[in-house]
Write a protein that holds these residues in place. Structure first.
Motif, mmCIF file in Angstrom:
data_model
loop_
_atom_site.group_PDB
_atom_site.id
_atom_site.type_symbol
_atom_site.label_atom_id
_atom_site.label_comp_id
_atom_site.label_asym_id
_atom_site.label_seq_id
_atom_site.Cartn_x
_atom_site.Cartn_y
_atom_site.Cartn_z
ATOM 1 N N ARG A 118 0.809 -1.210 0.000
ATOM 2 C CA ARG A 118 0.000 0.000 0.000
ATOM 3 C C ARG A 118 0.847 1.266 0.000
ATOM 4 N N ASP A 119 1.963 1.235 0.687
ATOM 5 C CA ASP A 119 2.846 2.407 0.696
ATOM 6 C C ASP A 119 3.415 2.678 -0.694
ATOM 7 N N GLN A 120 3.709 1.592 -1.433
ATOM 8 C CA GLN A 120 4.243 1.771 -2.782
ATOM 9 C C GLN A 120 3.189 2.343 -3.716
ATOM 10 N N ILE A 121 1.943 1.938 -3.524
ATOM 11 C CA ILE A 121 0.852 2.499 -4.341
ATOM 12 C C ILE A 121 0.747 4.000 -4.104
ATOM 13 N N LYS A 122 0.782 4.392 -2.827
ATOM 14 C CA LYS A 122 0.681 5.820 -2.521
ATOM 15 C C LYS A 122 1.882 6.589 -3.051
ATOM 16 N N GLU A 123 3.052 5.967 -3.009
ATOM 17 C CA GLU A 123 4.252 6.630 -3.538
ATOM 18 C C GLU A 123 4.131 6.849 -5.039
ATOM 19 N N ILE A 124 3.545 5.866 -5.748
ATOM 20 C CA ILE A 124 3.383 5.986 -7.202
ATOM 21 C C ILE A 124 2.398 7.105 -7.543
ATOM 22 N N VAL A 125 1.242 7.136 -6.869
ATOM 23 C CA VAL A 125 0.245 8.155 -7.219
ATOM 24 C C VAL A 125 0.762 9.558 -6.877
ATOM 25 N N LYS A 126 1.560 9.663 -5.821
ATOM 26 C CA LYS A 126 2.148 10.965 -5.484
ATOM 27 C C LYS A 126 3.169 11.388 -6.539
ATOM 28 N N SER A 127 3.961 10.425 -7.012
ATOM 29 C CA SER A 127 4.976 10.760 -8.021
ATOM 30 C C SER A 127 4.345 11.187 -9.346
ATOM 31 N N LEU A 128 3.089 10.796 -9.553
ATOM 32 C CA LEU A 128 2.355 11.194 -10.758
ATOM 33 C C LEU A 128 1.577 12.489 -10.548
ATOM 34 N N ASP A 129 1.835 13.164 -9.431
ATOM 35 C CA ASP A 129 1.193 14.442 -9.095
ATOM 36 C C ASP A 129 -0.277 14.302 -8.742
ATOM 37 N N PHE A 130 -0.742 13.084 -8.427
ATOM 38 C CA PHE A 130 -2.099 12.922 -7.929
ATOM 39 C C PHE A 130 -2.101 13.349 -6.454
ATOM 40 N N THR A 131 -3.094 14.114 -6.063
ATOM 41 C CA THR A 131 -3.187 14.584 -4.686
ATOM 42 C C THR A 131 -4.059 13.626 -3.873
ATOM 43 N N VAL B 197 -0.983 3.065 -12.008
ATOM 44 C CA VAL B 197 -0.195 2.351 -11.000
ATOM 45 C C VAL B 197 0.506 1.157 -11.639
ATOM 46 N N ALA B 198 -0.211 0.425 -12.480
ATOM 47 C CA ALA B 198 0.349 -0.782 -13.097
ATOM 48 C C ALA B 198 1.516 -0.460 -14.013
ATOM 49 N N ARG B 199 1.381 0.587 -14.840
ATOM 50 C CA ARG B 199 2.455 0.873 -15.798
ATOM 51 C C ARG B 199 3.691 1.421 -15.108
ATOM 52 N N ILE B 200 3.510 2.242 -14.052
ATOM 53 C CA ILE B 200 4.680 2.754 -13.343
ATOM 54 C C ILE B 200 5.320 1.657 -12.492
ATOM 55 N N TYR B 201 4.502 0.831 -11.889
ATOM 56 C CA TYR B 201 5.037 -0.317 -11.142
ATOM 57 C C TYR B 201 5.801 -1.243 -12.085
ATOM 58 N N GLY B 202 5.284 -1.389 -13.301
ATOM 59 C CA GLY B 202 5.950 -2.201 -14.323
ATOM 60 C C GLY B 202 5.186 -3.473 -14.618
ATOM 61 N N TYR B 203 4.649 -3.565 -15.839
ATOM 62 C CA TYR B 203 3.928 -4.785 -16.212
ATOM 63 C C TYR B 203 4.846 -6.007 -16.134
ATOM 64 N N ASN B 204 6.137 -5.790 -16.385
ATOM 65 C CA ASN B 204 7.080 -6.909 -16.332
ATOM 66 C C ASN B 204 7.283 -7.424 -14.909
ATOM 67 N N HIS B 205 6.888 -6.627 -13.921
ATOM 68 C CA HIS B 205 7.027 -7.049 -12.526
ATOM 69 C C HIS B 205 5.799 -7.783 -12.009
ATOM 70 N N ILE B 206 4.771 -7.873 -12.838
ATOM 71 C CA ILE B 206 3.557 -8.601 -12.445
ATOM 72 C C ILE B 206 3.711 -10.029 -12.922
#
Length: 805
Positions: A438-451, A481-490
């Motif tokens: 969950r922390d990684q999800i929040k880090e991704i959305v923040k890095s994409l400038d989502f508030t 979230v999926a594309r920044i996390y990386g489809y190759n990591h799923i």
């Protein structure tokens, strides 16, 4: 879209190689389709100096050549024969003196020698960008800044460096990445998620400063805030229009743009840096010192920068002056009269946000596509017009000695707010099939400038930045979230578990599968053609697209024929001689009441060989009866026994219409040569188009089967050879016989047609076979003869038919 690797590094700090950057960009959906190395020059420039053209006359023996006198220092003047159309007196130019070695774009060296061109001596060469290896322009010589010192070695002016161009296959929805900063922003988010060291460099506008406050000579009025939600601009005074510095020209050349002058180059630089289109007006040509954003009267004439006069219909959004004269097609193309030229002294610089639908309609209607319209019609950031405007103003101040006058105009009556959506953690798990921390999800959305507004009960309440016009729903955020996390990591699971419920099988799909398999077993190949076609291919009452891709793709098809003819032509052009194709697809019609009909059709087409030459049989050409046999086999397999009647049309030389119980089933035809020759097809074409919806409704396989006992009593065969008028057709004889003897006649077959010299003028011969049978008893010869005599009498009375011996 082309991205410069060096330019990208202006916005992100990273030690990654260009190949690694390309790999990461591809992983996050910005697919890099190619990497090209760009060398600014392969020459060392030894022997190339700055010269000044002091005389230029026409060559006496060649219309396209000129004889120039070029001064390369205070004591030396060279005569050089030059073929460039833009060479002129007073220009500072790069001159390759005798003995200089240059490289062409392939890296091959060539030496400058004294030469005689059409009888005139030439002692050097005035160089173009391409000849120097610093660009691709070869349309004329390179003109240098007039302030450069005479005789200076060119290598002291031109710096050499290498760069890489990344060709990104960007999807149309990603307008946020249609710039170097946009790509850098996405790359920084991906690298942060992968724990790779990088830094997104901030865009600074600290040096921006107005020099004459609280005053702006140009006023702006927005007449339609729905079509122009925001309009910003600044006044630039005492602008010097001249060539851009080498660093700016080099950046533009790297991505395939040709430098024009500092004003044009600055706006292009800002566009490709930040994704915000700008437009520069010659401020002195704005009548009444007022700009209005709205429409003009229908029939207004307007000449655009390409010197084309356009007749406006009043639906376009335009920028106009106080007298309602158009100056610019908003967001698309500037006007010839108000455009910046070499004599421009004052500029009004525009940075705006226009309604994407309005821009798209005007762009399509006028047939104009520009870098500006490409972005506006997909949606730029309405809340980011000021920053690019200020960066551009700084560059005008630095590169054109402009004075920034007064306040910035910013008309924004109804600010566009960020989209609000939610993100449920369990939904991400469900869609991706993997639990991301969950922390990684929040880090991704923040890095994409989502508030993140709140994080309660495993649900994130989010505000999406306005530059992400493609993100409006929860599923869009999950995709991010999926594309920044990386489809190759799923991970791909080693096995899948599911329950197969046979009762849920779609009956129509099963029937469709059985028919397509039957056709494949008969040697047919399935094709899928575009449902969108051109108006000239369709009849009236066609369904027209509101936003056509082009004039050739503007309406929905009404038949499968034309798409299949294109496929036949494609195969013939590739030496395919045996063509058997089928297509299951929909056709579309508009009724007189402006309602719409959508029907599914099955198309079959034959051309060329039905069977190729082999060791058992000879080559067999396709015929109408081959196709008819296939169609009947198909219909009979579904329990359909069709009746037929002949038809004629502009499309068909000959054909039959099939029906059952007064329900239309389709047509089988020989296509008219005027139709298939238009597609470059030389062989005859046989085509069938069946109404798939009606066929499904009549199919006995969708109903309870009914069995009837086979008759115990034999049938009898009788033949008739009839002499009839040429205007009598087989179907008339067929229908008349069944109407008269519908109980006893079981089938009729036409087995011979003859038209020849031995027959009377205007006559032809039909040979018919009749199967006569009674389900209740065995017919006697006398009863059978009575049936045949009755038919002969009817044919004689109705069609003046005569028996042939």
């Amino acid at each position: 879209m082309k991205i410069s690797y060096n330019w990208l590094n202006d916005y992100i700090k990273t030690d990654l190689s260009v190949e690694k950057v390309a790999s990461v960009l591809t992983d996050i959906g910005l697919e890099v389709e190619g990497i090209d190395k760009v060398e600014s020059t392969q020459s060392n420039f030894n022997g190339v100096v700055v010269g000044e053209v002091i005389d230029c006359i026409k060559h006496p023996n060649a219309d396209k050549l000129k004889i120039t006198q070029v001064k390369i220092n205070e004591n030396e003047i060279l005569q050089i024969v030059c073929g460039a159309p833009n060479v002129d007196i007073g220009q500072k130019v790069p001159v390759a003196t005798i003995g200089t070695i240059l490289c062409d774009k392939e890296g091959n060296e060539f030496k400058i020698k004294k030469s005689k061109i059409r009888g005139e001596d030439s002692f050097g060469m005035i160089c173009s960008e391409e000849e120097l290896g610093i660009g691709e322009s070869h349309e004329g010589i390179m003109v240098l800044d007039s302030h450069i010192k005479l005789g200076m070695p060119i290598k002291e002016i031109l710096t050499t460096s290498s760069d890489y161009t990344l060709e990104i296959g960007l999807t149309p929805n990603r307008t946020d990445a249609m710039s170097h900063f946009g790509v850098a922003r996405d790359l920084a988010s991906a690298l942060k998620s992968r724990k790779i060291k990088s830094e997104l460099l901030p865009i600074s506008i600290e040096e921006f400063k107005l020099e004459e406050e609280n005053y702006n000579p140009i006023q702006v009025e927005i007449e339609d805030a729905n079509l122009c939600p925001r309009y910003t601009g600044i006044y630039l005074k005492d602008v010097e229009i001249k060539p851009s510095p080498e660093w700016l020209q080099k950046k533009l050349r790297t991505i395939g743009l040709t430098p024009i002058n500092n004003a044009v180059d600055i706006t292009n630089y800002i566009l490709h840096s930040y994704g915000q289109p700008l437009h520069a007006f010659d401020a002195d040509k704005i009548k009444g010192n007022k700009l209005k954003v709205g429409s003009v009267q229908k029939g207004t004439k307007f000449v655009t920068l390409d010197n084309v006069e356009r007749n406006l219909d009043g639906t376009e959004l335009v920028i106009k002056d106080s007298e309602d004269q158009p100056l610019c097609l908003a967001g698309i193309y500037g006007g010839l009269e108000s455009g910046v030229s070499s004599t421009t002294k004052n500029i009004f610089l525009e940075s705006a946000y226009f309604n994407p639908i309005s821009i798209r309609k005007t762009s399509k209607k006028e047939g104009i596509s520009t870098d500006s319209s490409f972005r506006f019609e997909r949606g730029v950031d309405p809340n980011n017009t000021l920053l690019p405007l200020k960066k551009a103003a700084e560059l005008f101040k630095e590169l054109a000695n402009a004075t920034l006058v007064g306040e910035i105009i910013d008309e924004y009556p109804q600010p566009i707010k960020e989209v609000n959506t939610v993100l449920r953690y369990h939904k991400i798990d469900q869609i991706l099939g993997k639990r991301i921390h969950r922390d990684q999800i929040k880090e991704i959305v923040k890095s994409l400038d989502f508030t993140i507004i709140s994080d309660v009960n495993d649900v994130l309440d989010l505000n999406v930045p306005t530059y992400r016009v493609d993100v409006t729903r929860e599923i869009d955020v999950i995709e991010e979230v999926a594309r920044i996390y990386g489809y190759n990591h799923i991970d791909i699971p080693e096995k899948f578990s599911f329950t197969y419920d046979n009762n849920q099988q779609n009956e129509e799909d099963l029937l469709e599968d059985s028919i397509t398999n039957l056709l494949k077993f008969n040697g047919f190949y399935e094709v899928l053609n575009n449902s969108i076609t051109t108006k000239k291919m369709e009849d009236t009452n066609y369904v027209e697209l509101l936003n056509p891709l082009s004039s050739d793709l503007s309406v929905m098809r009404q038949t499968l024929l034309y798409g299949m003819l294109q496929t036949v032509s494609f195969n013939y052009n590739r030496n395919q001689k045996e063509i058997k194709l089928f297509e299951l697809g929909k056709v579309y019609f508009k009724t007189s009441g402006n309602n719409y009909l959508e029907n599914k059709k099955l198309g079959l087409i034959l051309s060329g060989n039905f069977q190729s030459n082999n060791w058992i049989s000879k080559e067999n050409r396709s015929s109408f009866f081959h196709l008819k046999g296939i169609v009947y086999q198909l219909l009979n397999s579904l329990g359909i026994q069709p009746s037929e009647k002949p038809i004629h049309s502009n499309l068909y030389d000959e054909g039959i219409e099939l029906s059952m119980n007064n329900t239309y089933l389709g047509e089988i035809s020989i296509i008219s040569p005027s139709q298939f020759k238009e597609f470059g097809i030389k062989n005859e074409v046989y085509f069938a188009e069946l109404d798939w919806d009606n066929i499904l409704d009549l199919s006995t396989k969708r109903k309870a089967l009914k069995f009837e006992e086979i008759s115990k009593f034999p049938g009898s065969s009788r033949d008739l050879a009839l002499l009839v008028d040429k205007n009598v057709n087989y179907f008339d004889l067929y229908k008349t016989a069944f109407n008269e003897e519908k109980i006893l006649i079981k089938s009729i077959n036409l087995f011979d047609v003859y038209e020849g010299e031995k027959l009377p003028v205007g006559k032809k011969s039909y040979a018919l076979n009749f199967i006569i049978q009674d389900e209740r008893k065995t017919l006697t010869d006398a009863e059978i003869d009575a049936v045949m005599n009755n038919l002969i009498n009817i044919y004689s009375r109705e069609f003046k038919a005569e028996l042939r011996n």
